[in-house]
Enzyme design. Structure first.
Site, PDB file in Angstrom:
ATOM      1  CD  GLU A  76       3.994 -23.932  31.550  1.00  0.00           C
ATOM      2  OE1 GLU A  76       4.839 -23.389  30.831  1.00  0.00           O
ATOM      3  OE2 GLU A  76       3.899 -25.158  31.693  1.00  0.00           O
ATOM      4  CG  LEU A 180      11.520 -22.712  10.178  1.00  0.00           C
ATOM      5  CD1 LEU A 180      11.724 -21.521   9.262  1.00  0.00           C
ATOM      6  CD2 LEU A 180      10.471 -23.663   9.586  1.00  0.00           C
ATOM      7  N   GLY A 187       9.955 -34.309  20.111  1.00  0.00           N
ATOM      8  CA  GLY A 187       9.655 -35.208  21.232  1.00  0.00           C
ATOM      9  C   GLY A 187       9.321 -34.383  22.454  1.00  0.00           C
ATOM     10  CB  CYS A 190       5.040 -29.937  25.548  1.00  0.00           C
ATOM     11  SG  CYS A 190       5.616 -29.697  27.230  1.00  0.00           S
ATOM     12  CE  LYS A 251      14.017 -28.532  25.923  1.00  0.00           C
ATOM     13  NZ  LYS A 251      13.298 -27.270  25.794  1.00  0.00           N
TER      14      LYS A 251
END
Ligand code: UGA
Length: 360
Positions: A76, A180, A187, A190, A251
């Site tokens: 996934e 970009l 972080g 993953c 995030k």
């Protein structure tokens, strides 16, 4: 059909801990009563499917059963905070099967039939390729981030603007404009783990993935660079200084702090004698547990109260529209280290702030 979607944490030596996936494979072998397609969705090192087969076969043999089954890999590519949208409108679906396993392939394709309406591209391949494809995609995206972060360093050295560089690069369709954004480094659960894992199993196979290894190193440097930036704006010493930190999660739109740059930066500053007052809309509780010295605040302005510098580490929407007059009033001095380039040097200068972004 059985889906395996268990965690594959990083082992202390940087390899992938397969204990959980093996435990699930054994349980399947202990309970299976008829033909099944067993589909791995976890991100696992290439060859894990072989290990799954060994575990299932051992359990079937223990039970004296001879039941046929198929293995498939269906990685996934969902992002945290966008999983449902990514599932409904995937860029592609990857189905890896063993040998010429038409039965498993047909069952898998049937499962994904609703997505045919969206004309989702399907990649049908062998199981090892499918396993590797997830690492390839994540490692490439991580490399893209590390690349632009390195460009940001060069921009600062020559008086360039990394956001313009990203635009110039991104407008080239062969490069693409996503991933970009220069910042404090990638972080999450993953990219940091998957880059280390693929580099590790490549090394085990006698190959050095030079680009992946460099991306990991560049990412570590970038975090440290952010610490140095805060130290520099405070005159070279943070002892006794107060840092107001906005954003802790890796995030926005998540409370996940795994490998979050903010936690690394905060703990480095605390080690050097600073007080860190932090605010995050979702990740305070988790952050406080791993970094008890962090002072968790009510809101952004509470975090900025008495601060010698404001740092924006995670680009939550609510930090895009700060009342800068109010911020200035509560802060000890009007300084900002904007690690996500939300504000610009000119507008911050007009607001009376000493400002430092990333690569601008
Ligand atoms: C990532 C991938 O984007 C998904 O495709 C993948 O399925 C998932 O990992 C996974 O392996 O399960 P995720 O970790 O949720 O998803 O987060 P991203 O949105 O990719 O962001 C990762 C990190 O990169 C964040 O710390 C983010 O701030 C940083 N980033 C991202 C940048 O610094 N610059 C960018 O331009 C983009």
């Amino acid at each position: 059909m059985v889906f395996i979607a268990v965690g594959t944490p990083e082992a202390p030596d940087g390899s992938t801990d397969l204990r959980y996936i093996e435990a699930v494979a054994r349980e399947i072998g202990q309970r299976m009563t008829s033909y099944k397609v067993i589909v791995a969705k976890s991100t696992v090192p290439v060859g894990t499917s072989d290990r799954v087969r060994v575990c299932i076969d051992e359990e079937l043999a223990r039970r004296g059963k001879n039941i046929s089954y198929s293995l498939a890999s269906n990685p996934e590519f969902l992002r945290e905070g966008a999983a449902i949208g990514d599932f409904m409108r995937p860029d592609r679906v990857v189905i890896g099967t063993e040998g010429e396993d038409d039965q498993a392939l047909a069952i898998m394709k049937d499962l994904y039939r609703p997505l045919y309406l969206n004309e989702t591209p399907f990649v049908e391949t062998n199981i090892h390729t499918a396993e590797l494809s997830k690492y390839a995609a994540n490692a490439f995206l991580a490399a893209k981030i590390s690349f632009i972060n390195e460009m940001s360093v060069l921009c600062e050295a020559v008086g360039g603007d990394v956001q313009a560089i990203a635009r110039v690069m991104g407008l080239d369709n062969r490069i693409g404009k996503k991933f970009l954004h220069a910042g404090p480094g990638f972080g999450g659960s993953c990219f940091p783990k998957d880059t280390k894992s693929v580099a590790h199993f490549a090394r085990d196979l006698g190959h050095e993935l030079a680009i992946v290894e460099a991306s990991i190193k560049a990412n570590e440097r970038q975090r440290l660079r952010m610490v140095d930036r805060v130290v520099a704006i405070l005159g070279g010493d943070v002892e006794g200084k107060t840092v107001g930190m906005l954003g802790l999660s890796f995030k926005p739109e998540t409370d996940d702090i795994r490998e979050a740059p903010a936690l690394y930066i905060a703990s480095e500053l605390i080690k050097r004698g600073a007080t860190v007052r932090a605010y995050d809309p979702a990740a305070m509780e988790a952050s406080q547990k791993v970094l008890p010295e962090l002072i968790c605040c009510e809101d952004a302005y509470d975090a900025l109260t008495g601060a010698d510098v404001m740092t924006i580490v995670t680009e939550w929407n609510e930090f895009r529209m700060l009342d800068l007059t109010r911020a200035k009033e509560v802060m000890a001095a009007p300084r900002m280290v904007d690690m996500r380039n939300i504000y610009g040097g000119a507008s911050m200068a007009a607001a009376g702030f000493e400002y430092k972004g990333v690569g601008v």
